[in-house]
Design an enzyme around this catalytic site. Structure first.
Site, PDB file in Angstrom:
ATOM      1  N   ASP A  73      -8.527  -0.878   6.604  1.00 38.81           N
ATOM      2  CA  ASP A  73      -8.404  -2.116   7.374  1.00 38.81           C
ATOM      3  C   ASP A  73      -7.020  -2.213   8.001  1.00 38.81           C
ATOM      4  OD1 ASP A  73     -10.914  -3.463   7.008  1.00 38.81           O
ATOM      5  OD2 ASP A  73     -10.381  -3.764   4.921  1.00 38.81           O
ATOM      6  N   LYS A 119       0.807  -1.219   0.000  1.00 34.46           N
ATOM      7  CA  LYS A 119       0.000   0.000   0.000  1.00 34.46           C
ATOM      8  C   LYS A 119       0.839   1.268   0.000  1.00 34.46           C
ATOM      9  CE  LYS A 119      -4.350  -1.597   0.458  1.00 34.46           C
ATOM     10  NZ  LYS A 119      -5.497  -1.200  -0.356  1.00 34.46           N
TER      11      LYS A 119
END
Length: 406
Positions: free
Chosen positions: A131, A87
């Site tokens: 998340d 990410k």
């Protein structure tokens, strides 16, 4: 794991009836999702950041032989910028693009990192729901480029992941519901406070920043194509999905780079958060409701990103679901190493694609449906390492550092 004995893995598979013909162009099939210029700009920027290093592409020849497959290549994102997950190349890049758009002119990443515009960036706030890994990337990017970050997490996010994000100076907000509720809370607060949402999912009127996120992910595929041995043409990519940004970026990149020769994309999800599988089954974006209480918390998303879905609906060869047990078994398989395979630390959400591959390869019907055989050459994106070391040790039975030391 002294004996490699897979548990009963009740995977469910649906072959995509909307898959585009090999000769159709990406722009014709899924216009405006990703493009070559976007991938190129992102890669040029990210490769110039301090601390950039390509992550390893590991060959799992022992596991491939055990599964009666040709080759398995595992892109190990556990070392990406020290954040432990892929990410970093998406969320932080989108933060940079937002600040460049906000400040105007010819503001560079180097200028921002050096603090040249800190008197202006300190009053800019970015926010996101997460998340875990995406929020950490946004928080890291905000600190790197000099702005403020507010990160929304839901009740299923572990305390370890919350602390890891907060370590980058983010203001943390926990929502007592699931991921999709945290997305809505984040968007509402951003509207009220004048903040900028840096999300990896899209909605009506919100597309450009998630496109930046997806273009940032293309750095991984740049590296993969450089790292593959000569004449090793991939036949399959097994890749996990949350809202869909990662598989859409990978599928779009390969479509642009390899066109009709691109490999088959198999999208893998937890059976408790299977919005892509259900969307394919229904023939339209379909939400999954409830607690979404999968162990693979980084994939616990109940709604597809509409923009990513327009591409995945045309580019994915198949969609499949796996139980949580499959992820744990994949983590242990990586940690143990089959034969002479390297011992790899893979987090529970990061091994989703590998869990799907193992489940499919040991099942005769699934193997046939996905066209897997002894000539298949498969890419797995290991999208995270032990981003929650305590949970990793509980699941694998060894600490991450013990696995790497072995």
């Amino acid at each position: 794991m002294t004996e490699w004995k897979p548990p009963r893995l009740a995977a469910h598979i649906i072959i995509n009836r909307h898959l585009s013909p090999a000769e159709e162009s990406l722009e014709s099939a899924a216009p405006g999702v990703v493009d070559a210029d976007g991938f190129h700009r992102a890669a040029t920027e990210i490769k110039a950041w301090p601390g950039y290093q390509p992550t390893a592409l590991r060959q799992l020849d022992g596991l491939a032989a055990r599964l009666k497959l040709g080759r398995i290549f595992y892109k190990d994102e556990s070392t990406r910028f020290g954040l432990g997950a892929f990410k970093a190349v998406g969320g932080a890049y989108a933060v940079l693009r937002h600040l460049q758009d906000k400040l105007g002119g010819s503001v560079t990443a180097s200028d921002l990192i050096a603090g040249k515009y800190r008197d202006r960036t300190k009053d800019i706030t970015v926010c996101t729901a997460t998340d875990g890994n995406h929020g950490k990337s946004v928080a890291w990017g905000a600190r790197l480029f000099g702005c403020r970050a507010v990160i929304y997490i839901h009740q299923g996010v572990s305390v370890g992941r919350e602390q890891a994000i907060a370590a980058y100076g983010a203001d943390m907000r926990r929502i007592p519901d699931n991921y999709d509720a945290s997305v809505r809370a984040c968007a509402a607060d951003a509207e009220r406070n004048g903040w900028q949402v840096i999300s990896d999912t899209t909605w009506d009127g919100y597309r450009e920043i998630p496109r930046h996120v997806m273009h940032g992910y293309g750095v991984m595929m740049d590296e993969v194509l450089e790292q593959l041995p000569p004449r090793e043409d991939l036949t399959h990519v097994f890749i996990q999905a949350g809202v869909g940004g990662l598989p859409a970026a990978v599928a779009g990149y390969l479509w642009l780079e390899q066109d009709a020769l691109r490999p088959k994309i198999v999208v893998v999800e937890p059976e408790k958060a299977d919005c892509h599988y259900q969307s394919s089954k229904a023939g339209k974006p379909t939400a999954v409701t409830g607690k979404l209480d999968t162990l693979m918390a980084g994939l616990a998303c109940g709604e597809v990103s509409p923009l990513a879905w327009t591409l995945l609906d045309k580019a994915s060869f198949a969609f499949m679901t796996v139980p949580d047990d499959a992820a744990v078994f994949a983590m242990k398989t990586l940690a143990e190493g089959i034969g002479n395979d390297p011992k790899v630390v893979g987090g529970e959400a990061g091994v989703g694609g590998l869990a799907g591959l193992i489940a499919a390869a040991i099942d005769a019907e699934a193997r046939k449906a996905l066209l897997l055989d002894e000539h298949s050459k498969i890419l797995i994106i290991g999208s995270e390492g032990a981003t929650d070391p305590v949970l990793y040790a509980q699941l694998v039975g060894r600490k991450p550092e013990e696995v790497l030391a072995a």
